[in-house]
Scaffold this motif. Structure first.
Motif, PDB file in Angstrom:
ATOM      1  N   TYR A   1      44.863  31.667  46.093  1.00  0.00           N
ATOM      2  CA  TYR A   1      44.336  32.841  46.759  1.00  0.00           C
ATOM      3  C   TYR A   1      43.131  32.490  47.617  1.00  0.00           C
ATOM      4  O   TYR A   1      42.299  31.687  47.236  1.00  0.00           O
ATOM      5  N   HIS A   2      43.064  33.116  48.773  1.00  0.00           N
ATOM      6  CA  HIS A   2      41.946  32.911  49.672  1.00  0.00           C
ATOM      7  C   HIS A   2      41.367  34.273  50.023  1.00  0.00           C
ATOM      8  O   HIS A   2      42.098  35.244  50.196  1.00  0.00           O
ATOM      9  N   THR A   3      40.051  34.353  50.155  1.00  0.00           N
ATOM     10  CA  THR A   3      39.435  35.622  50.505  1.00  0.00           C
ATOM     11  C   THR A   3      39.672  35.910  51.984  1.00  0.00           C
ATOM     12  O   THR A   3      39.796  35.000  52.796  1.00  0.00           O
TER      13      THR A   3
ATOM     14  N   GLU B   1      31.539  40.245  53.286  1.00  0.00           N
ATOM     15  CA  GLU B   1      31.694  41.038  52.067  1.00  0.00           C
ATOM     16  C   GLU B   1      30.373  41.688  51.673  1.00  0.00           C
ATOM     17  O   GLU B   1      30.357  42.835  51.243  1.00  0.00           O
TER      18      GLU B   1
ATOM     19  N   THR C   1      36.080  42.829  41.466  1.00  0.00           N
ATOM     20  CA  THR C   1      35.760  41.806  40.475  1.00  0.00           C
ATOM     21  C   THR C   1      34.636  40.907  40.981  1.00  0.00           C
ATOM     22  O   THR C   1      33.747  40.530  40.215  1.00  0.00           O
ATOM     23  N   ARG C   2      34.666  40.587  42.267  1.00  0.00           N
ATOM     24  CA  ARG C   2      33.608  39.750  42.844  1.00  0.00           C
ATOM     25  C   ARG C   2      32.287  40.498  42.958  1.00  0.00           C
ATOM     26  O   ARG C   2      31.223  39.895  42.936  1.00  0.00           O
TER      27      ARG C   2
ATOM     28  N   ARG D   1      41.115  45.094  43.857  1.00  0.00           N
ATOM     29  CA  ARG D   1      40.753  44.674  42.498  1.00  0.00           C
ATOM     30  C   ARG D   1      39.956  43.376  42.527  1.00  0.00           C
ATOM     31  O   ARG D   1      38.957  43.229  41.821  1.00  0.00           O
ATOM     32  N   GLY D   2      40.375  42.428  43.356  1.00  0.00           N
ATOM     33  CA  GLY D   2      39.638  41.174  43.483  1.00  0.00           C
ATOM     34  C   GLY D   2      38.247  41.388  44.055  1.00  0.00           C
ATOM     35  O   GLY D   2      37.274  40.777  43.610  1.00  0.00           O
ATOM     36  N   PHE D   3      38.151  42.267  45.049  1.00  0.00           N
ATOM     37  CA  PHE D   3      36.861  42.571  45.668  1.00  0.00           C
ATOM     38  C   PHE D   3      35.917  43.181  44.640  1.00  0.00           C
ATOM     39  O   PHE D   3      34.754  42.794  44.546  1.00  0.00           O
TER      40      PHE D   3
ATOM     41  N   ARG E   1      30.678  43.252  40.990  1.00  0.00           N
ATOM     42  CA  ARG E   1      30.690  44.100  39.791  1.00  0.00           C
ATOM     43  C   ARG E   1      29.697  45.258  39.860  1.00  0.00           C
ATOM     44  O   ARG E   1      29.776  46.175  39.057  1.00  0.00           O
TER      45      ARG E   1
ATOM     46  N   ASP F   1      45.720  44.914  45.136  1.00  0.00           N
ATOM     47  CA  ASP F   1      45.261  43.712  44.438  1.00  0.00           C
ATOM     48  C   ASP F   1      44.043  43.100  45.135  1.00  0.00           C
ATOM     49  O   ASP F   1      43.178  42.523  44.485  1.00  0.00           O
ATOM     50  N   TRP F   2      43.946  43.241  46.463  1.00  0.00           N
ATOM     51  CA  TRP F   2      42.761  42.766  47.160  1.00  0.00           C
ATOM     52  C   TRP F   2      41.543  43.574  46.716  1.00  0.00           C
ATOM     53  O   TRP F   2      40.466  43.017  46.488  1.00  0.00           O
TER      54      TRP F   2
END
Length: 142
Positions: A49-51, A58, A114-115, A110-112, A117, A107-108
């Motif tokens: 995975y890549h941002t 961000e 997670t990064r 959710r990842g965002f 919080r 899913d992006w």
């Protein structure tokens, strides 16, 4: 692990000695060495995975979300996904967002989250105009 892999690849020590010295399983060490020898130019952080955005972009997005919240303009999940898509398009970022829906994938998001919080996206509550107007520095601090 990286030190053990480097030691084996450079020939300073064998698998067993590196395994014992760096306290890593020898089978795992062998696997990592094989991966590194197959692709020596790859950086150690590369993965599946890549941002989409850079760390700076961000952080700007996080600042924007927090600023909007301070101004009593909460954002729904759909609005945030649309905003992320528009930001990626405007900055010519390589992405796999849905072009038909013009939205970022769940899913992006959710990842965002997670990064970052310190954020939590929820359905914003309605705020009456009178309450928003009454909540200013003069009214709050007499």
């Amino acid at each position: 692990m990286n030190q053990a892999v480097d030691a084996v690849i450079s020939g300073q020590m064998g698998y067993m000695m590196a395994s014992n010295r760096f306290n890593v399983p020898s089978s795992t060490l062998e696997r990592y060495v094989q991966k590194r020898r197959k692709n020596p130019g790859a950086d150690k952080t590369s993965g599946k995975y890549h941002t989409v955005f850079t760390a700076e972009q961000e952080l700007e997005l996080v600042a924007y979300l927090k600023d909007m919240q301070k101004q009593l303009f909460g954002m729904t999940m759909k609005e945030f996904r649309r905003l992320a898509y528009q930001l990626a398009e405007k900055n010519n970022c390589s992405h796999k967002f849905s072009k038909t829906l013009e939205m970022a994938e769940e899913d992006w998001v959710r990842g965002f989250l997670t990064r970052h919080r310190d954020l939590s996206l929820r359905k914003p509550e309605a705020t009456s105009g009178a309450r928003a107007m009454g909540f200013n520095r003069v009214a709050v601090l007499p």
